[in-house]
Enzyme design. Structure first.
Site, mmCIF file in Angstrom:
data_model
loop_
_atom_site.group_PDB
_atom_site.id
_atom_site.type_symbol
_atom_site.label_atom_id
_atom_site.label_comp_id
_atom_site.label_asym_id
_atom_site.label_seq_id
_atom_site.Cartn_x
_atom_site.Cartn_y
_atom_site.Cartn_z
ATOM 1 N N HIS A 1 -47.049 13.184 22.203
ATOM 2 C CA HIS A 1 -47.858 14.253 21.598
ATOM 3 C C HIS A 1 -47.032 15.529 21.442
ATOM 4 C CE1 HIS A 1 -51.225 11.653 21.789
ATOM 5 N NE2 HIS A 1 -51.387 11.712 23.088
ATOM 6 N N ASP B 1 -50.706 9.416 13.509
ATOM 7 C CA ASP B 1 -50.905 8.375 14.518
ATOM 8 C C ASP B 1 -49.577 7.798 15.013
ATOM 9 O OD1 ASP B 1 -52.441 6.808 16.153
ATOM 10 O OD2 ASP B 1 -52.876 5.292 14.643
ATOM 11 N N LEU C 1 -49.632 28.465 2.335
ATOM 12 C CA LEU C 1 -50.107 27.118 2.682
ATOM 13 C C LEU C 1 -51.386 27.253 3.493
ATOM 14 C CD1 LEU C 1 -49.651 23.977 3.059
ATOM 15 C CD2 LEU C 1 -48.479 24.550 5.179
HETATM 16 C C1 FPP Z 1 -52.539 9.969 17.578
HETATM 17 O O1 FPP Z 1 -51.568 9.259 18.296
HETATM 18 C C2 FPP Z 1 -52.417 11.369 17.816
HETATM 19 C C3 FPP Z 1 -53.339 12.146 18.451
HETATM 20 C C4 FPP Z 1 -54.616 11.641 18.967
HETATM 21 C C5 FPP Z 1 -53.088 13.560 18.674
HETATM 22 C C6 FPP Z 1 -52.326 14.252 17.601
HETATM 23 C C7 FPP Z 1 -51.882 15.513 18.160
HETATM 24 C C8 FPP Z 1 -50.706 16.133 17.892
HETATM 25 C C9 FPP Z 1 -49.708 15.636 16.919
HETATM 26 C C10 FPP Z 1 -50.364 17.345 18.619
HETATM 27 C C11 FPP Z 1 -51.425 18.420 18.688
HETATM 28 C C12 FPP Z 1 -51.665 19.033 17.390
HETATM 29 C C13 FPP Z 1 -51.649 20.354 17.145
HETATM 30 C C14 FPP Z 1 -52.091 20.806 15.811
HETATM 31 C C15 FPP Z 1 -51.165 21.350 18.085
HETATM 32 P P1 FPP Z 1 -52.045 8.239 19.383
HETATM 33 O O2 FPP Z 1 -52.067 8.914 20.692
HETATM 34 O O3 FPP Z 1 -53.336 7.619 18.972
HETATM 35 O O4 FPP Z 1 -50.895 7.197 19.345
HETATM 36 P P2 FPP Z 1 -51.035 5.635 19.582
HETATM 37 O O5 FPP Z 1 -51.889 5.109 18.456
HETATM 38 O O6 FPP Z 1 -49.622 5.170 19.500
HETATM 39 O O7 FPP Z 1 -51.657 5.434 20.919
#
Ligand code: FPP
Length: 236
Positions: A30, A13, A124
């Site tokens: 992201h 997050d 892994l």
């Molecule tokens: C949360 O941060 C993150 C996500 C909803 C997406 C996570 C995705 C990735 C790390 C990349 C894609 C993954 C793969 C496996 C290719 P948020 O957007 O909720 O952040 P915020 O809480 O600051 O708004």
């Protein structure tokens, strides 16, 4: 190896806030998040931790603005295409857990392709929760069991439910790490994490490093896990 957990789940997050703090679009966060994940995968291999499950897209994430949803779908699909070869060389087995019925054709194809490509790898196990919800997973398991004429009501137990989850081979979660400052589970692995230890850090996912992981691991080794029993193991 110290007494490290064998299966860790990570709620990655803080991508959006990290980017916004830099006056960049959330999507930049992201993108950087994928780079962090690559580094953390390497660290897991180095530390000898055999299983990692990450939350990449939840069933609730569809409520985000369509542009961000579209970006996350395409980032996921492209990451599979770009990273498959290296992950395969690193002997990483990829499993995708989540609902598949409403994903688009291209995403589905890539999921099936990378799972097949890496199915015999054993350094892994990287499980990616995509279009995943903990409650959805339990609902889907119940539906699967009810459709199976060989299952008798009296035989329903923990083992049977575990066997009917998205991936029956996934072991219990021992440790959940959540980055980004919030202290909640957000519908992640509700069944599998029944006895998991929880670790929260304010660090945003794009900045989470191998050192931060080490810190979390060191904390785990100092925790006493009781699984509902007494400290000294005595029976009452
Ligand atoms: C949360 O941060 C993150 C996500 C909803 C997406 C996570 C995705 C990735 C790390 C990349 C894609 C993954 C793969 C496996 C290719 P948020 O957007 O909720 O952040 P915020 O809480 O600051 O708004």
């Amino acid at each position: 190896m110290q007494n490290y957990p064998s299966h860790i789940a990570i709620i990655m997050d803080g991508n959006g806030r990290w980017a916004e703090n830099k006056n960049m679009p959330r999507t930049y966060g992201h993108k950087k998040g994928v780079e962090t994940l690559k580094e953390i995968v390497k660290a897991f291999i180095e530390f000898g931790i055999p299983s990692l499950t990450v939350y990449a897209f939840s069933t609730e994430n569809w409520k985000r603005p369509p542009k961000e949803v579209k970006y996350l779908m395409s980032l996921f699909s492209k990451t599979i295409e770009n990273e498959a070869e290296e992950l395969n060389q690193q002997n990483v087995q990829i499993n995708i857990i989540g609902r598949r019925n409403n994903l688009d054709e291209k995403v589905l194809k890539n999921i099936e392709w990378i799972e097949k490509l890496t199915e015999n790898n054993n350094k892994l196990e990287l499980n990616i929760a995509f279009n995943y919800g903990g409650r959805a997973e339990i609902i889907d398991a119940v539906k699967k069991m009810m459709k199976n004429p060989n299952i008798d009501l009296n035989n329903i137990n923990q083992e049977l439910i575990s066997k009917n989850l998205y991936n029956p081979n996934i072991s219990n979660i021992e440790y959940i790490i959540r980055t980004g400052g919030d202290k909640r589970i957000s519908n992640f692995l509700l069944w599998e994490s029944a006895y998991a230890e929880l670790y929260f850090t304010d660090t945003y996912w794009p900045e989470f490093s191998k050192n931060d992981l080490k810190k979390a691991l060191d904390e785990f080794t100092n925790r006493k896990r009781k699984f509902g029993a007494l400290d000294n193991g005595d029976d009452l």
